[in-house]
Design an enzyme around this catalytic site. Structure first.
Site: not given
Ligand code: FAD
Ligand code: FMN
Ligand code: FES
Lengths: 303, 259
Positions: A21, A72, A127, A130, A193
C-alpha cells in the site's frame, strides 16, 4: 512447474507476490509497464473515511539504501474509492485489497462497513501503523490494548479476510501480533515503515516538512526479516512479509523466515516491472531447489 | 500515452560548459511521441547514496535514429556519476513522463524565460512554437558568460536574449531586470518559464501584472516520477497535485503561489 498458489485465511492468491500500500497507487499507474493480472494481489493506497490532503511538501528524503516518506495518507476518502476508483480497476484479475486508516475506532469501523458491501473486494488491510499522521495511525499499533480494541471492533464490522498491518516501532512486535490474532485477524502484514528523520546540514533545516517520516527500502530489510521471523514463531495465522524486497531472492528470504506471501513496496519506484520479475524469479528458485509448491518455503529456514 | 522502460545505450556525453553536459542515448525500441516539458526517470547504478531514479527533462529526440538527449547540470552524486558515462554504457530510462506546455494560437507572440538546467525543455518547445508560427523570444539568465553559452541551442527558433549577474554576456543582472520588462508595456501573449523557483515566481508575478498567460515547469523532489507515491505534490487551487503526473507544467494561477 511448481504450484505458486498460497492461501491466506481461506482466500487463495494465484502467487505470493503482492504490492504494498502507498507504493503502487491504485494500480493504474503501472498498467503502462506490465499486465497487472499477473499479480497475486495489490494493496491499494491507504484510505480514510473523509478526504485528506496529506502533509506539506517536502514529503520525501533519500537515505542510504532507502527513503523516508511523510505522505500522510493523502486520499479522497473511501466513498470516492468505491464510486470512482474501484469501478476503473475492478476488471484486473487479481485481489484488490484496500488499506484502511482512521483517527478513531469509529472511523475504522465505518470504512470497513462500507467496503464489506463490495462483493468483489475479498479482503482489507487494517493499517494501525502509519507513522505519518498526527491522530490515530501508529498510535493504535504501538500499544497492545489499542491494537486489540481496533481489530476486535473492525472484526465485528467486516466478514471477509481481515489483514492487520503491524508497526515496527514497538518493543515487542510478537506480543502485538498475538494480540490481534486473538482479536480475530485472519493474517498480519509487516513491517510498515520505521520512524526516522533527515537533516540538511547546509541549510540547517529538517528535510521533511513533518521532521520525522517513515523509512523504507533495503535499509529496513534486516529489521523486517527479524520481525517476520519473530511473529511467525508467535502466531498461527499467515504473515505477509514486507520491507526492502528488491528482488526474488529477498522475497524467498522472507518466506523462509516465515512469510506466507510478500508485499513489494519501494522497489516499485525504481523498477515498476519488479513484481513480475520477482514472480518469475521465485518460480525459478522453486525449480532449482526442487520444491513442488511455494508454500513449502514458509518457515523452511534452518537454524 | 505509451511509456518506455528500457536500457538505452550511451552514444555521446559532451560538456558545452564545465559543470553541465549533454548526454545522448539510443533507444532499443521506437521512441513514442515526446511533448515539450515531458521528462524521463534515469537510473544511476552503482553509486553510493543514489537509491532512487533521477528525473530530467527531455532536451531533444530524433525519432528516426531513436536518439534521446538530456541537458544535465552536475549538482550532486547522481549527476556527477551520469556525467562520467562512456560511449556504449547501458542506462535504464523510463519515459515520457508528465504533462507538457500548451501551445498558443498560431501567430501569437511568446516569451520563454529560463536559467540553469531549467532550459532543457525549451528546445522541443521552441521547435513546436516555430512550426506553430509563433513569434518566439528566449531570455536566458546565468551567473556569467559560460552559463548562457547554451542559449545558442535556441537560435534556430527565435530571438535569443541573455542576462548575466556579472555582466560578462548580455545585460547585467537577473532575467527579471532585463530591459524587455522595463518598457512598461510588454507585448507578449504568453510566457513560459523553467528554472529556479524564485525566478519562476518573479516571472509569474510580471506575467500576472501584465495580464499575460504564464506556464511554469516545477522540479519537486520525486521518488517514483510516474504518479505512484504522492511524494512530489504541490499545492494548487484544487488541492495537492502530483508534479510528476498532473505537472510538471502548471499555469501560475493554478498554483497557490503568493505572487
Ligand atoms: C521534472 C524534473 C525535470 C528536471 N529536469 C532537469 C534537467 O533537464 N536537467 C538537470 O540538470 N536537472 C533537472 N532536474 C533536476 C534533477 O533531477 C536533479 O538535479 C538531480 O536529481 C540531482 O541528482 P544528484 O544525485 O546529482 O543530486 P543529489 O546528490 O541527490 O543532491 C544534491 C543536492 O541537491 C538537492 N536536490 C536534488 N534534487 C533536487 C530537486 N529536484 N530540487 C531541489 N533540490 C534538489 C539535494 O537535496 C541535495 O542538497 C529536473 C527535476 C525534475 C523534478
Ligand atoms: C511513499 C510511501 C507511501 C506509503 N503509504 C502507505 C499507506 O498508505 N498505508 C500503509 O499501510 N503503508 C504505506 N507505506 C508503507 C509500505 O506499504 C511498506 O510497508 C513499507 O514501505 C516497507 O516496505 P518497502 O521497504 O518494500 O517499501 C508507504 C510507503 C511508502 C514508501
Ligand atoms: S514522484 Fe511519485 S507521485 Fe510524483
Amino acid at each position: 512447474m511448481a504450484d505458486l498458489r498460497v492461501n491466506i485465511g481461506g482466500l487463495e492468491f494465484k502467487n505470493p507476490v503482492t504490492t504494498a500500500s502507498g507504493t503502487f497507487g491504485n494500480g493504474e499507474e503501472f498498467e503502462d509497464f506490465f499486465d497487472l493480472d499477473l499479480l497475486g494481489g495489490m494493496f491499494v493506497k491507504g484510505m480514510t473515511l473523509e478526504p485528506r490532503e496529506g502533509n506539506d511538501y517536502p514529503r520525501m528524503a533519500e537515505t542510504a539504501s532507502g527513503m523516508l516518506n511523510a505522505v500522510g495518507l493523502q486520499n479522497k476518502g473511501v466513498d470516492h474509492f468505491i464510486k470512482e476508483i474501484y469501478p476503473r480497476i475492478k476488471h484486473f484479475d487479481t485481489h484488490i485489497i484496500p488499506n484502511i486508516n482512521g483517527s478513531t475506532v469509529e472511523d475504522y469501523i465505518e470504512v470497513a462497513e462500507k467496503l464489506n458491501e463490495i462483493e468483489t473486494i475479498p479482503a482489507i488491510e487494517l493499517n494501525i501503523s502509519c507513522p505519518n499522521v498526527k491522530a490515530g495511525g501508529m498510535l493504535f499499533g504501538t500499544s497492545c490494548p489499542s491494537a486489540i480494541a481496533v481489530t476486535e471492533a473492525v472484526r465485528k464490522a467486516y466478514d471477509k479476510v481481515l489483514i492487520v498491518k503491524l508497526s515496527p516501532n514497538v518493543t515487542d512486535i510478537a506480543e502485538i501480533a498475538k494480540g490481534v490474532e486473538g482479536a480475530g485477524a485472519d493474517s498480519v502484514s509487516l513491517i510498515n515503515t520505521l520512524l526516522g528523520m533527515a537533516v540538511d546540514a547546509e541549510k540547517r533545516k529538517s528535510v521533511l516538512s513533518t521532521v520525522t517520516g517513515g523509512l523504507s527500502g533495503p535499509a529496513v530489510k534486516p529489521v523486517a526479516l527479524r520481525m517476520v521471523w519473530q511473529v511467525y514463531n508467535a502466531v498461527k495465522i499467515p504473515v505477509f512479509g514486507i520491507g526492502g524486497i528488491m528482488n526474488a531472492t529477498d522475497a524467498v528470504e522472507f518466506m523462509l523466515a516465515g512469510a506466507a506471501a510478500v508485499q513489494v513496496g519501494t522497489a516499485n519506484f525504481i523498477d515498476p516491472q519488479i513484481p513480475v520479475k520477482i514472480i518469475k524469479g521465485i518460480e525459478n528458485y522453486l525449480e532449482r531447489h526442487h520444491f513442488d509448491s511455494v508454500s513449502e518455503l514458509t518457515g523452511a529456514m534452518e537454524i | 500515452m505509451s511509456k518506455i522502460i528500457a536500457d538505452h545505450v550511451v552514444v555521446e556525453v559532451r560538456y558545452p560548459v564545465n559543470d553541465s553536459f549533454i548526454i545522448t542515448l539510443r533507444s532499443p525500441v521506437d521512441i513514442p511521441d515526446i511533448l515539450p516539458g515531458n521528462f524521463a526517470e534515469i537510473q544511476i547504478e552503482n553509486t553510493t547514496g543514489v537509491f532512487l531514479r533521477r528525473p530530467f527533462s527531455i532536451l531533444d529526440v530524433d525519432y528516426e535514429s531513436r536518439m534521446i538527449s538530456f541537458f544535465i547540470k552536475i549538482i550532486g552524486k547522481g549527476t556527477k556519476k551520469l556525467g562520467e558515462a562512456k560511449r556504449g554504457d547501458k542506462v535504464s530510462l523510463i519515459y515520457p513522463l508528465g504533462n507538457s506546455f500548451s501551445l498558443p494560437e498560431p501567430g501569437k507572440k511568446v516569451l520563454i524565460v529560463g536559467g540553469g538546467s531549467g532550459i532543457a525543455p525549451f528546445v522541443l518547445l521552441g521547435r513546436n512554437l516555430k512550426s506553430n508560427n509563433n513569434d518566439v523570444t528566449f531570455l536566458i539568465g546565468g551567473k556569467s558568460k559560460k552559463d548562457v553559452l547554451v542559449s545558442s541551442l535556441f537560435s534556430g527558433f527565435g530571438k535569443v536574449l541573455t542576462t548575466t549577474e556579472d555582466g560578462s554576456a548580455g545585460e547585467k543582472g537577473f532575467v527579471t531586470g532585463h530591459s524587455l520588462f522595463k518598457s512598461g508595456n510588454i507585448h507578449f501573449d504568453k510566457i513560459y518559464s523553467c528554472g529556479p523557483e524564485p525566478m519562476m515566481k518573479a516571472i509569474g508575478k510580471i506575467a500576472n501584472r501584465n495580464g499575460i498567460d504564464c506556464e511554469v515547469s516545477l522540479e519537486n523532489m520525486m521518488a517514483c516520477g510516474f504518479g505512484a507515491c504522492l511524494c512530489c505534490v504541490t499545492e494548487t487551487i484544487e488541492g495537492n497535485k502530483r508534479v510528476c503526473k498532473e505537472g510538471p507544467v502548471f499555469n501560475v494561477n493554478y498554483l497557490k503561489w503568493r505572487i
